[in-house]
Design an enzyme around this catalytic site. Structure first.
Site, PDB file in Angstrom:
ATOM      1  N   CYS A   4       0.843  -1.182   0.000  1.00  0.00           N
ATOM      2  CA  CYS A   4       0.000   0.000   0.000  1.00  0.00           C
ATOM      3  C   CYS A   4       0.887   1.244   0.000  1.00  0.00           C
ATOM      4  CB  CYS A   4      -0.898  -0.019   1.237  1.00  0.00           C
ATOM      5  SG  CYS A   4      -1.779   1.518   1.509  1.00  0.00           S
ATOM      6  N   GLU A   5       0.634   2.169  -0.918  1.00  0.00           N
ATOM      7  CA  GLU A   5       1.489   3.342  -1.019  1.00  0.00           C
ATOM      8  C   GLU A   5       1.245   4.347   0.110  1.00  0.00           C
ATOM      9  OE1 GLU A   5      -0.941   6.329  -4.000  1.00  0.00           O
ATOM     10  OE2 GLU A   5       0.465   4.904  -4.893  1.00  0.00           O
ATOM     11  N   HIS A   6       0.156   4.176   0.857  1.00  0.00           N
ATOM     12  CA  HIS A   6      -0.141   5.104   1.940  1.00  0.00           C
ATOM     13  C   HIS A   6       0.651   4.796   3.211  1.00  0.00           C
ATOM     14  CE1 HIS A   6      -4.245   5.526  -0.249  1.00  0.00           C
ATOM     15  NE2 HIS A   6      -3.354   6.375  -0.734  1.00  0.00           N
ATOM     16  N   HIS A   7       0.863   3.516   3.484  1.00  0.00           N
ATOM     17  CA  HIS A   7       1.569   3.132   4.707  1.00  0.00           C
ATOM     18  C   HIS A   7       2.750   2.195   4.445  1.00  0.00           C
ATOM     19  CE1 HIS A   7      -2.659   4.023   5.900  1.00  0.00           C
ATOM     20  NE2 HIS A   7      -2.056   4.705   6.861  1.00  0.00           N
ATOM     21  N   GLN A  20      -5.271  -0.408  -4.616  1.00  0.00           N
ATOM     22  CA  GLN A  20      -5.904  -1.517  -5.327  1.00  0.00           C
ATOM     23  C   GLN A  20      -6.717  -1.045  -6.521  1.00  0.00           C
ATOM     24  OE1 GLN A  20      -7.689  -4.493  -2.798  1.00  0.00           O
ATOM     25  NE2 GLN A  20      -9.228  -5.014  -4.327  1.00  0.00           N
ATOM     26  N   HIS A  23      -6.110  -5.905   3.285  1.00  0.00           N
ATOM     27  CA  HIS A  23      -5.116  -4.844   3.451  1.00  0.00           C
ATOM     28  C   HIS A  23      -4.654  -4.795   4.900  1.00  0.00           C
ATOM     29  CE1 HIS A  23      -5.681  -2.606  -0.485  1.00  0.00           C
ATOM     30  NE2 HIS A  23      -6.651  -3.507  -0.500  1.00  0.00           N
ATOM     31  N   CYS A  66      -3.072  -2.531   6.313  1.00  0.00           N
ATOM     32  CA  CYS A  66      -3.240  -1.212   6.917  1.00  0.00           C
ATOM     33  C   CYS A  66      -4.579  -1.124   7.645  1.00  0.00           C
ATOM     34  CB  CYS A  66      -3.126  -0.111   5.865  1.00  0.00           C
ATOM     35  SG  CYS A  66      -4.339  -0.239   4.536  1.00  0.00           S
TER      36      CYS A  66
END
Length: 282
Positions: free
Chosen positions: A167-170, A208, A236, A238
């Site tokens: 995941c590019e956020h976390h 995703q 996920h 996250c």
């Protein structure tokens, strides 16, 4: 009498010993017709006798072989230099990432010099480069020309392809399965290439929704089918290891193109197949 004497031609000069020697040493063997081929090279002319032709052929072959060896050596040398340069760049990246990891370990209260953590920065750097190797790949590379002419106009589906991404956020993992279906338009794609395309885009920092769309667009670009459908189901971390911490949550995304988008029956058939309501093999 004087007029008659002027018209009388002088006798031809007899060949000298030297000229006879040249001719005699440049004569070829008699061929089947019994004729003798004379070499004209000594006369300063271009000669096409058997001897001269053979000599020219040997020279051409020698030069061709030399050029091939030189070209092969140059190509190998270039490949070695590129490999060495690539390795140097990789070492520089790993060095920077190791320092960053050591800083992170210190910031969370760990000792980077502790026995169990001494090699962790190096292992972490290599693992992260592997998990994001998709940045170095392209669709042309992973499909590797596995596109074939085939008069098949029915649906082709490969389901339950495992995927793992970050995941590019976390920058924590999300894992699950991808289902891919398409209807050929005169061309088919090697079945394993569908999985490789999904793997290439998954090995990047992702969301995703974008991952689903990228896989569909890549298949359209590769074989220009009548339609494409892609569905991804993932858990996920996250949402599992942090935040709301919901272990059983699953995210489902879909992306359709062409007749999968325009024709409800085609789309329904695709979803029926990936949900397991189609004919099953024993």
């Amino acid at each position: 009498m004087s007029g008659n004497n002027n018209n009388i031609e002088a006798p031809a000069e007899a060949p000298t010993v030297a000229s006879v020697a040249v001719v005699s040493t440049t004569l070829s063997d008699n061929d089947e017709s019994g004729l003798v081929e004379v070499c004209r090279l000594a006369e300063g002319k271009v000669c096409i006798c058997v001897t001269c032709e053979a000599a020219r052929e040997r020279l051409v072959n020698r030069n061709t072989t030399k050029r091939r060896r030189t070209a092969s050596f140059s190509a190998n040398e270039l490949a070695r230099k590129e490999s060495k340069l690539s390795k140097n760049e990789e070492d520089i990246k790993i060095g920077k990432m190791q320092k960053a990891c050591q800083t992170i370990l210190e910031c969370i209260g760990e000792d980077p010099n502790r026995e169990g953590l001494v090699k962790t920065p190096n292992r972490w750097a290599k693992a992260l480069l592997f998990m994001t190797k998709g940045y170095k790949q392209s669709c042309q590379e992973v499909t590797n020309g596995a596109v074939f002419e085939e008069n098949h106009d029915e649906m082709v589906v490969v389901r339950d392809i495992d995927i793992h991404s970050l995941c590019e956020h976390h920058m924590v993992p999300f894992s699950g399965r991808v289902h891919i279906g398409y209807i050929p338009n005169g061309k088919i794609l090697g079945l394993s290439k569908l999985a490789r395309i999904a793997e290439m885009f998954a090995r990047r920092l992702q969301v995703q929704e974008r991952l689903t769309r990228q896989i569909a667009d890549a298949i359209v670009e590769a074989v220009n089918p009548l339609g494409v459908g892609v569905v991804i189901e993932c858990a996920h971390f996250c949402m599992v290891m942090r935040g709301v911490q919901k272990v059983g949550a699953t995210t489902v995304t879909s992306s359709v193109r062409g007749c999968f988008e325009k024709n409800p029956k085609t789309r329904a058939e695709f979803f029926s197949i990936i949900q397991g309501r189609a004919i099953k093999m024993c």
